[in-house]
Design a protein around this motif. Structure first.
Motif, PDB file in Angstrom:
ATOM      1  N   HIS A 113      33.045  39.876  52.139  1.00  0.00           N
ATOM      2  CA  HIS A 113      33.917  40.946  52.627  1.00  0.00           C
ATOM      3  C   HIS A 113      34.180  40.803  54.128  1.00  0.00           C
ATOM      4  CE1 HIS A 113      35.697  44.938  52.841  1.00  0.00           C
ATOM      5  NE2 HIS A 113      34.973  45.134  53.935  1.00  0.00           N
ATOM      6  N   GLU A 116      36.241  37.787  55.233  1.00  0.00           N
ATOM      7  CA  GLU A 116      37.668  37.979  54.987  1.00  0.00           C
ATOM      8  C   GLU A 116      38.290  38.906  56.045  1.00  0.00           C
ATOM      9  OE1 GLU A 116      38.228  37.867  50.737  1.00  0.00           O
ATOM     10  OE2 GLU A 116      40.063  39.020  51.013  1.00  0.00           O
ATOM     11  N   GLN A 119      38.799  36.847  59.127  1.00  0.00           N
ATOM     12  CA  GLN A 119      39.904  35.885  59.000  1.00  0.00           C
ATOM     13  C   GLN A 119      41.254  36.595  59.070  1.00  0.00           C
ATOM     14  OE1 GLN A 119      38.336  33.935  55.348  1.00  0.00           O
ATOM     15  NE2 GLN A 119      38.874  32.052  56.411  1.00  0.00           N
ATOM     16  N   THR A 120      41.339  37.736  58.392  1.00  0.00           N
ATOM     17  CA  THR A 120      42.591  38.503  58.421  1.00  0.00           C
ATOM     18  C   THR A 120      42.905  38.929  59.853  1.00  0.00           C
ATOM     19  OG1 THR A 120      42.130  39.317  56.226  1.00  0.00           O
ATOM     20  CG2 THR A 120      43.728  40.566  57.486  1.00  0.00           C
ATOM     21  N   ALA A 475      43.959  40.522  51.946  1.00  0.00           N
ATOM     22  CA  ALA A 475      42.708  41.080  52.462  1.00  0.00           C
ATOM     23  C   ALA A 475      41.945  41.682  51.301  1.00  0.00           C
ATOM     24  CB  ALA A 475      43.018  42.145  53.513  1.00  0.00           C
ATOM     25  N   ALA A 476      40.698  42.062  51.578  1.00  0.00           N
ATOM     26  CA  ALA A 476      39.836  42.562  50.501  1.00  0.00           C
ATOM     27  C   ALA A 476      40.451  43.794  49.852  1.00  0.00           C
ATOM     28  CB  ALA A 476      38.472  42.908  51.070  1.00  0.00           C
TER      29      ALA A 476
END
Ligand code: AMP
Ligand code: ZN
Length: 494
Positions: A113, A116, A119-120, A475-476
């Motif tokens: 989570h 991510e 990274q986003t 995204a998550a």
């Protein structure tokens, strides 16, 4: 890649401040034409805040300047998913394990989570993707091998709690950060872990607690346990960049412990000096007069900016307004002002771009070249982004320059500014793309393809949208899209 343009023929010589030599030094790659950069990445147990992101924006700027100068760059940053304890010393809980226990989730859920999210947010801030993104847990054998080498050299000792590096075996240990080891010994730099011979000695391998097991643990020649935090960076940087490499970056808080320890392990284990040619450290982003910090409980995220109706790229603009070696005070007002300045810059750039039909090779060299020189010289001079940004802003607003002059310069400058000017829409004339039926249909098709796990189709649609200037980020909590000049908006829930 967006950095595909030819480098200016006479790129000014690049000079960088090196923490080790405490001076601005000419930058010379070890291999002509190639540069390796390693940046300490996030510990993925919680959100990365805007302070953490400042420490990612500096290497992104540096990487873009090196690329613009015509060098090939290999950029490695890591994911710390084990071994970082709640104190930078050798006691306390493993941050990732503690988060999993606290939240009743698996380690994979926690690290997946937050990786991510990071990274986003990097993407939303216009950072180029890493060339290599290694995770510590995928490199346990490499870390064990390095500890074995240090042990074979007689530089380690074993306590009830782990395998420790003996700093007295490396006489130049204190040099990098200018530490006073005697004083540390007298005052105890770190909370004393049982049986440590010197407070500066640090864990290479820690044992799982007797009689219980951890969520993440591995067998090793010394017993079941997990690697120390510092050894991961030495092992991964070396694996992907070689026994010596050009540039290592991180926040200033890493100089005294983490980077000092990385150097000790690497220079001893690999028999090299200097392990890294240039060390680049980013000063803190402050909030209310203090370092923005999770442990102090006062952090702001990229999401916070979006909630305030700001373009995340406004934070990139704000970052460029201060030199990376100066502390920068965060206020929402300052980022709001940066957002306004960015909108003006984008407006002028898009008007000039569209007037010349996107041609980047126009303009009168007698007018453009001195400005180009000023811009690149500022960045080559230890990344003086505020000076470079001032040139870009003058160019954008200039009444003396033609549209061809302005776009030829701004398109070139955007290789490091990273505002996506070539694909931007005029922020002063934005419409709502989700109302465009063609775009809405593509987004829906892509969602369906992702639900069907048909990633080839999803990627093809992503490229189609990119060609129309729309960036899609998974995204998550759903898929977000953005015009490069717009505030991202979440349009679907999974
Ligand atoms: P961490 O996830 O805590 O390992 O931190 C990741 C990176 O962010 C490290 O390079 C830190 O030095 C850096 N960092 C942490 N807080 C700040 C801050 N307030 N300003 C700038 N960099 C920071
Ligand atoms: Zn590191």
């Amino acid at each position: 890649m967006i950095i595909g343009q030819t480098a200016p023929v006479n790129f000014p010589p690049i000079r960088m401040y090196d923490t080790r030599r405490r001076a601005v030094v000419p930058f010379e790659p070890l291999e002509p034409g190639e540069v390796g950069i390693y940046t300490c990445g996030p510990t993925v147990y919680g959100p990365q805040h805007l302070g953490n992101m400042r420490s990612q924006l500096t290497p992104d700027l540096l990487r873009r300047v090196l690329l613009a100068s015509g060098l090939r760059v290999r950029f490695v940053t890591n994911i710390t998913d084990v071994g970082h304890l709640t104190s930078d010393a050798d006691d306390g809980d493993d941050k990732v394990e503690a988060a999993a226990a606290r939240e009743g989730r698996t380690v994979a859920e926690i690290t997946g989570h937050w990786t991510e999210q990071w990274q986003t947010d990097r993407r939303r801030l216009g950072c180029l993707e890493p060339d290599v993104l290694p995770a510590a847990t995928d490199h346990i054998p490499e870390q064990i091998a390095m500890v074995e080498e240090l042990e074979a050299q007689g530089r380690t000792y074993v306590t009830a709690d782990g395998v420790y590096f003996d700093v007295s075996s490396f006489p130049s240990y204190a040099d990098f950060a200018g530490l006073d080891l005697d004083e540390l010994e007298a005052t105890g730099r770190v909370e004393n872990v049982a049986d440590k011979r010197h407070p500066a000695d640090f864990a290479l391998w820690k044992f799982s607690p007797a009689g219980s097991s951890r969520l993440q643990e591995w067998d090793s020649p010394w017993g079941r346990g997990f690697p120390g935090w510092h050894i991961e960076c030495s092992a991964m940087a070396t694996k992907y960049l070689g026994n010596r490499f050009d540039i290592h970056t991180g926040g200033v808080d890493h100089i005294r412990v983490h980077h000092t320890n990385e150097i000790a392990q690497s220079e001893c284990g690999l028999g090299v000096h200097p392990w890294v040619s240039v060390w680049v450290h980013t000063e803190f982003l402050d909030l209310a007069g203090e370092k923005m910090s999770k442990s102090k409980g006062h952090v702001l995220l990229v999401d916070t900016l979006v909630e305030e109706g700001l373009n995340p790229l406004a934070f990139r603009y704000f970052f460029l307004q201060a030199h990376y070696r100066q502390q920068q005070a965060f206020t929402l007002e300052a980022v709001r002002a940066a957002d306004t300045a960015l909108r003006r810059l984008m407006h002028h750039a898009v008007v000039a771009r569209d007037e010349v039909g996107g041609a980047v090779d126009g303009g009168d060299p007698a007018l453009t070249e001195p400005l180009r020189e000023q811009f690149w010289s500022a960045l080559a001079d230890d990344l003086d982004a505020p000076r470079a940004l001032a040139v870009a802003s003058t160019v954008a607003r200039s009444a003396e320059l033609t549209a061809a002059d302005r776009w030829s310069l701004l398109a070139d400058f955007d290789r490091v500014l990273g505002f996506g000017l070539a694909g931007a829409t005029d922020p002063e004339r934005d419409g709502d793309e989700s109302a465009d039926p063609a775009i809405a249909a593509l987004l829906a098709q892509r969602e369906q393809a992702r639900a069907d796990r048909d990633f080839a189709t999803a990627d093809r649609i992503r490229s189609e949208l990119a060609a129309q200037g729309l960036e899609v980020v998974d995204a998550a909590d759903g898929t977000a899209w953005a015009r490069r000049s717009n505030v991202p908006s979440v349009v679907t829930d999974r």
